[in-house]
Scaffold this motif. Structure first.
Motif, PDB file in Angstrom:
ATOM      1  N   VAL A  65       7.863  -1.220  -9.329  1.00  0.00           N
ATOM      2  CA  VAL A  65       7.229  -0.049  -8.763  1.00  0.00           C
ATOM      3  C   VAL A  65       8.169   0.405  -7.657  1.00  0.00           C
ATOM      4  O   VAL A  65       8.550  -0.388  -6.790  1.00  0.00           O
ATOM      5  CB  VAL A  65       5.833  -0.377  -8.187  1.00  0.00           C
ATOM      6  N   VAL A  66       8.569   1.677  -7.700  1.00  0.00           N
ATOM      7  CA  VAL A  66       9.509   2.183  -6.709  1.00  0.00           C
ATOM      8  C   VAL A  66       8.971   3.457  -6.074  1.00  0.00           C
ATOM      9  O   VAL A  66       8.075   4.112  -6.622  1.00  0.00           O
ATOM     10  CB  VAL A  66      10.914   2.454  -7.308  1.00  0.00           C
TER      11      VAL A  66
ATOM     12  N   GLU B 237       7.630   9.788  -3.197  1.00  0.00           N
ATOM     13  CA  GLU B 237       6.997   9.899  -4.502  1.00  0.00           C
ATOM     14  C   GLU B 237       6.966   8.517  -5.150  1.00  0.00           C
ATOM     15  O   GLU B 237       7.915   7.752  -5.040  1.00  0.00           O
ATOM     16  CB  GLU B 237       7.783  10.885  -5.367  1.00  0.00           C
ATOM     17  N   LEU B 238       5.877   8.206  -5.820  1.00  0.00           N
ATOM     18  CA  LEU B 238       5.692   6.913  -6.460  1.00  0.00           C
ATOM     19  C   LEU B 238       6.120   6.976  -7.925  1.00  0.00           C
ATOM     20  O   LEU B 238       5.750   7.898  -8.643  1.00  0.00           O
ATOM     21  CB  LEU B 238       4.224   6.493  -6.369  1.00  0.00           C
ATOM     22  N   ILE B 239       6.919   6.012  -8.330  1.00  0.00           N
ATOM     23  CA  ILE B 239       7.286   5.849  -9.742  1.00  0.00           C
ATOM     24  C   ILE B 239       6.753   4.474 -10.140  1.00  0.00           C
ATOM     25  O   ILE B 239       7.221   3.453  -9.643  1.00  0.00           O
ATOM     26  CB  ILE B 239       8.807   5.937  -9.948  1.00  0.00           C
TER      27      ILE B 239
ATOM     28  N   LEU C 269      16.090   5.645  -4.291  1.00  0.00           N
ATOM     29  CA  LEU C 269      14.994   4.834  -4.812  1.00  0.00           C
ATOM     30  C   LEU C 269      14.870   3.551  -4.009  1.00  0.00           C
ATOM     31  O   LEU C 269      15.881   2.916  -3.681  1.00  0.00           O
ATOM     32  CB  LEU C 269      15.245   4.481  -6.279  1.00  0.00           C
ATOM     33  N   PHE C 270      13.626   3.150  -3.726  1.00  0.00           N
ATOM     34  CA  PHE C 270      13.327   1.935  -2.989  1.00  0.00           C
ATOM     35  C   PHE C 270      12.303   1.128  -3.779  1.00  0.00           C
ATOM     36  O   PHE C 270      11.222   1.630  -4.087  1.00  0.00           O
ATOM     37  CB  PHE C 270      12.720   2.263  -1.618  1.00  0.00           C
ATOM     38  N   SER C 271      12.637  -0.106  -4.103  1.00  0.00           N
ATOM     39  CA  SER C 271      11.690  -0.985  -4.791  1.00  0.00           C
ATOM     40  C   SER C 271      10.644  -1.444  -3.775  1.00  0.00           C
ATOM     41  O   SER C 271      10.985  -1.962  -2.717  1.00  0.00           O
ATOM     42  CB  SER C 271      12.432  -2.189  -5.366  1.00  0.00           C
ATOM     43  N   ILE C 272       9.348  -1.260  -4.107  1.00  0.00           N
ATOM     44  CA  ILE C 272       8.307  -1.661  -3.156  1.00  0.00           C
ATOM     45  C   ILE C 272       7.599  -2.944  -3.557  1.00  0.00           C
ATOM     46  O   ILE C 272       6.794  -3.464  -2.795  1.00  0.00           O
ATOM     47  CB  ILE C 272       7.279  -0.543  -2.892  1.00  0.00           C
TER      48      ILE C 272
ATOM     49  N   ASP D  38       0.836  -1.197   0.000  1.00  0.00           N
ATOM     50  CA  ASP D  38       0.000   0.000   0.000  1.00  0.00           C
ATOM     51  C   ASP D  38       0.875   1.253   0.000  1.00  0.00           C
ATOM     52  O   ASP D  38       1.641   1.491   0.932  1.00  0.00           O
ATOM     53  CB  ASP D  38      -0.905  -0.019   1.228  1.00  0.00           C
ATOM     54  N   PHE D  39       0.775   2.062  -1.049  1.00  0.00           N
ATOM     55  CA  PHE D  39       1.590   3.275  -1.181  1.00  0.00           C
ATOM     56  C   PHE D  39       1.337   4.253  -0.042  1.00  0.00           C
ATOM     57  O   PHE D  39       2.243   4.992   0.351  1.00  0.00           O
ATOM     58  CB  PHE D  39       1.333   3.944  -2.542  1.00  0.00           C
TER      59      PHE D  39
END
Length: 82
Positions: A33-34, A20-22, A43-46, A2-3
């Motif tokens: 989705v990072v 911020e969502l990429i 950057l963090f991979s989610i 969940d973002f």
């Protein structure tokens, strides 16, 4: 993942931020989705663990109980090889 969980939490840089969502970024093994810290730009991979990005579990160091045991298991079970 969940973002909304990544709004107003402490990044590894020590700042409280709204990540911020990429939606789509590529690595050698596929797309991710990072989230990105607007402060330090990390950057963090989610969606799953990837050596090309920071691990979202690193965020739990500054945000105790950010993830449930199930979320941690699901995230790490889909990891890319190192």
């Amino acid at each position: 993942m969940d973002f909304q969980k990544f709004q107003n939490i402490k990044c590894i840089c020590g700042e409280y931020v709204k990540f911020e969502l990429i939606d789509d970024i590529e690595c050698d093994w596929g797309n991710h989705v990072v989230i990105q810290c607007p402060g330090c730009q990390e950057l963090f991979s989610i969606d799953n663990s990837c050596p090309a990005f920071h691990d979202i579990l690193d965020l739990e160091i500054n945000n105790f109980n950010l993830f449930s045991d199930k979320e941690k298991f699901d995230y790490t079970s889909k990891s890319h090889p190192n």
